[in-house]
Design an enzyme around this catalytic site. Structure first.
Site, PDB file in Angstrom:
ATOM      1  CD  GLU A 143       9.438 -10.661 -10.512  1.00 40.09           C
ATOM      2  OE1 GLU A 143       8.788 -10.207  -9.579  1.00 40.09           O
ATOM      3  OE2 GLU A 143      10.663 -10.472 -10.644  1.00 40.09           O
ATOM      4  CE  LYS A 149      13.298  -9.810 -11.826  1.00 40.76           C
ATOM      5  NZ  LYS A 149      14.194  -9.848 -10.754  1.00 40.76           N
ATOM      6  CD  GLU A 199      16.891 -11.933 -10.108  1.00 34.79           C
ATOM      7  OE1 GLU A 199      16.483 -12.529  -9.107  1.00 34.79           O
ATOM      8  OE2 GLU A 199      16.453 -10.828 -10.450  1.00 34.79           O
ATOM      9  CG  ASN A 229       2.076   0.400   4.144  1.00 35.81           C
ATOM     10  OD1 ASN A 229       3.240   0.743   4.026  1.00 35.81           O
ATOM     11  ND2 ASN A 229       1.696  -0.816   3.871  1.00 35.81           N
ATOM     12  N   GLY A 230       0.057  -1.488   6.339  1.00 34.51           N
ATOM     13  CA  GLY A 230       0.516  -2.434   7.358  1.00 34.51           C
ATOM     14  C   GLY A 230      -0.578  -3.433   7.662  1.00 34.51           C
ATOM     15  CD1 TRP A 287      -0.603  -5.897  -3.757  1.00 34.56           C
ATOM     16  CD2 TRP A 287      -0.375  -6.595  -1.641  1.00 34.56           C
ATOM     17  NE1 TRP A 287      -0.179  -7.206  -3.789  1.00 34.56           N
ATOM     18  CE2 TRP A 287      -0.029  -7.658  -2.504  1.00 34.56           C
ATOM     19  CE3 TRP A 287      -0.315  -6.809  -0.276  1.00 34.56           C
ATOM     20  CZ2 TRP A 287       0.372  -8.892  -2.043  1.00 34.56           C
ATOM     21  CZ3 TRP A 287       0.094  -8.056   0.195  1.00 34.56           C
ATOM     22  CH2 TRP A 287       0.434  -9.083  -0.692  1.00 34.56           C
ATOM     23  NE  ARG A 306       4.470   1.708  -0.409  1.00 35.19           N
ATOM     24  CZ  ARG A 306       5.471   1.283   0.350  1.00 35.19           C
ATOM     25  NH1 ARG A 306       6.713   1.388  -0.103  1.00 35.19           N
ATOM     26  NH2 ARG A 306       5.264   0.768   1.529  1.00 35.19           N
ATOM     27  CB  CYS A 358      -0.946   0.096   1.182  1.00 38.81           C
ATOM     28  SG  CYS A 358      -2.032  -1.309   1.358  1.00 38.81           S
ATOM     29  CG  HIS A 400      19.801 -36.071  -7.767  1.00 39.55           C
ATOM     30  ND1 HIS A 400      20.294 -37.319  -7.468  1.00 39.55           N
ATOM     31  CD2 HIS A 400      20.884 -35.280  -8.007  1.00 39.55           C
ATOM     32  CE1 HIS A 400      21.620 -37.291  -7.512  1.00 39.55           C
ATOM     33  NE2 HIS A 400      22.000 -36.070  -7.848  1.00 39.55           N
ATOM     34  CE  LYS A 445      11.145  -2.013  -6.896  1.00 37.81           C
ATOM     35  NZ  LYS A 445      11.784  -3.004  -7.769  1.00 37.81           N
TER      36      LYS A 445
END
Ligand code: F6R
Length: 598
Positions: free
Chosen positions: A478, A475, A471, A99-100, A73, A26, A2, A494, A593
């Site tokens: 996502e 990328k 990485e 926010n939280g 969010w 955010r 948020c 394996h 983010k």
């Protein structure tokens, strides 16, 4: 998650809309603003993203000089109009943007309901304006009522509070979630993140945990929630507002990928004092911790420390840290985080500190919770990163960690001066090599086109490039929502190889390094089962070019620098696959983010 933005300035509703747009990364599932216009509190909010909201509400037609806004969010309550912030008290005169995540809101809400309060949403946040309302009814000021509410609430909260009874001030309070305050020539502002404030001011202070601030034009008064006055400490932020704009690129991600050489060069200019202090603090057992991409930087660095200095440093996911690590007294934890606000990383570092470890923070945000918490810190110089996917911040983290590794090697006598200066010269040269790779990275587009309709991919490597492969997979998944898995190439046999059949995509990170021979073996195993191979290889590696279906060449560098040059084509691959699938790489679904919840 948020974003909160508040301001006291002319055309406040338009400025808030602009601020929220900069905080959109955010969270972007609902949006709202509350302003004081003609002495009355006016609220507009809705489900959905900021642009349609602004078109519908047209904030520029509202006359107001003070207000707060929020981009959400969702954590508690579905993304819908009722759950969008700001939330009001029963009188409709107090508005709160938060926010939280509040931990004890259910029991607080139960008490408030019994005392006759009416609730309009399913959010945890809504208890805050009602608690403040009770404080005001008990004769407290808005500031004291906010502080009293904060004392009753458990959990993370950055809030901005607006009341029509106090029409020239915004009250802010912070615990765990971030909140920055800026005072400029034309007004006073608060926001969840520094880049949102930069168009208006470069004089910024970060509110610290359990502090409450009263912002009015030209000034801010801060105290703890216990009522102890605190001297506000503003610092000048050197980032230019323009740096945070798209600069002609179709997406922030592409722009930020192109900024990587500059960001790395700036990070190479880190004051030696910071590196020296951090490296001398690395005593006892050393752990590296981070989340997502930042964890991959930790992983790459642990290989570099092992290979170059014969020093075992353990990388640990921040979210797993407390369950995995117990031996912390007298040891060192290096926390890596772009935002400096990731709840998992903060929580790991708080835990480490409480158990007697020294904490070194590596973050891209100077005035962040992680820098405040750390015994010493190194600030990467990535500048603001708006695209949700970490790009330039990853490469700058690698550069900062490499510098720390070289400095630690010298200080501990594990690297002879001559060797260290040769490695440092290579490190200093890597931004120019990266520039060349980025210039050619459009060449990935046809390869991305070829594989863009695949459902799944493995990203494979050995040694330090396991981090690069992980990485690359992160990328791709996502941004393009294609299933992708990165793991050490030797592990295929394996289990994972059972998925491989005709046309399965395997992306190999296979530069010329000490593991190349073994990687070729793994490539052949995949090829024998019909896999298609896209490999990142060192320039002129004709053998690999003849084995793989598609290749992208990177310049030769010392082994510890391969993640820098090899990550770029994988970023580009993920970017182009997302674009070709018609997706917005700057705003992948379900993500934000800054992940400020555990
Ligand atoms: C991936 C990504 C995330 C972040 C993670 C940690 O592209 O951006 O995985 O790396 O959420 O964030 P910071 O570095 O801010 O702690």
């Amino acid at each position: 998650m948020c974003g909160i933005f508040g301001c006291i300035c002319s055309s406040a509703p338009r400025v808030i809309a602009d601020g929220l747009k900069r905080l959109e990364y955010r969270g972007y599932d609902s949006v709202g603003i509350a302003v004081i216009s003609g002495g009355r509190l006016l609220l507009e909010k809705d489900k959905g993203m900021i642009d349609p909201f602004v078109r519908r509400v047209d904030p520029s037609r509202i006359s107001a000089e003070i207000g707060i806004g929020h981009t959400r969010w969702a954590t508690h309550g579905a993304p819908c109009k009722e759950n969008a912030h700001p939330h009001l008290d029963c009188t409709g005169t107090i508005a709160v943007a938060h926010n939280g995540v509040l931990e004890n809101f259910l029991e607080i809400k139960e008490g408030l309901l019994k005392r006759g309060h009416r609730f309009a949403s399913n959010t945890d946040t809504e208890v805050i304006p009602h608690l403040i309302e009770e404080g005001i009814r008990d004769g407290l000021s808005l500031k004291s009522a906010t502080a009293r509410a904060a004392k009753m609430i458990k959990g993370a909260m950055a809030i901005a509070v607006l009341s029509s009874a106090l029409p020239d001030s915004i009250v802010c309070m912070k615990r765990e979630s971030p909140l920055a305050i800026g005072i400029g020539k034309k007004g006073a502002y608060c926001a969840s993140d520094v880049p949102a404030l930069l168009p208006y001011t470069d004089m910024i202070m970060q509110l610290q945990d359990d502090q409450v601030a009263v912002i009015s034009r030209g000034q801010v008064a801060v105290e703890t929630i216990a009522g102890k006055p605190v001297k506000p400490r503003f610092i000048k932020i050197e980032w230019e507002a323009g740096v945070a704009e798209k600069g002609g690129y179709p997406h922030f991600m592409l722009k930020e990928m192109h900024e990587q050489p500059i960001a790395m060069r700036s990070t190479l200019k880190l004051p030696h004092g910071f590196l020296d202090r951090a490296s001398r603090m690395m005593e006892g057992r050393v752990y590296l911790t981070g989340s997502g991409t930042s964890y991959h930087a930790c992983l790459a660095s642990s290989y570099a420390f092992s290979k170059m200095l014969c020093m075992d440093i353990r990388p640990v996911y921040s979210s797993e840290f407390q369950d995995l690590v117990c031996d912390l007294e007298g040891n060192t934890v290096i926390g890596v985080s772009q935002s400096g606000e990731t709840a998992d990383t903060l929580s790991a570092l708080r835990y480490a500190k409480s158990r007697g470890a020294k904490v070194i923070g590596i973050t891209n945000t100077l005035a962040s919770s992680i820098t405040s918490l750390s015994d010493t810190y190194i600030c990467t110089q990535g500048g603001p990163e708006i695209g949700v996917a970490a790009t330039k911040t990853f490469l700058t983290q690698l550069i900062a960690l490499d510098q720390l590794m070289l400095r630690a090697g010298l200080n501990a006598g594990r690297l002879p001066e001559g060797v260290a200066s040769g490695l440092l010269a290579s490190l200093n040269g890597v931004p120019s090599l990266a520039e060349g790779v980025i210039r050619r990275s459009e060449g990935i587009r046809p390869i991305a086109q070829k594989y863009s309709s695949r459902r799944s991919a493995y990203f494979l490597a050995r040694g330090i490039n396991v981090a690069t492969a992980m990485e690359g997979a992160l990328k791709l998944k996502e941004l393009s929502y294609m299933h992708a898995e990165g793991y050490p190439a030797g592990e295929s046999k394996h289990g994972p190889i059972s998925l491989v059949e005709g046309d399965f995509l395997c992306v190999f990170v296979a530069p010329r390094d000490s593991s190349r021979g073994r990687v070729i073996g793994n490539m052949m195993e995949m090829k024998a089962r019909g896999a298609r191979i896209f490999a990142v290889v060192t320039e002129g590696d004709d053998e690999l070019k003849s084995i793989a279906d598609d290749t992208f060449e990177v310049p030769p560098v010392p082994e510890f620098l391969n993640p820098v040059v090899c990550t770029i084509p994988l970023q580009a691959f993920a970017y182009y696959v997302a674009v070709l699938r018609g997706l917005d790489p700057d705003k992948p679904r379900n993500l934000a983010k800054s992940v400020t919840v555990l």
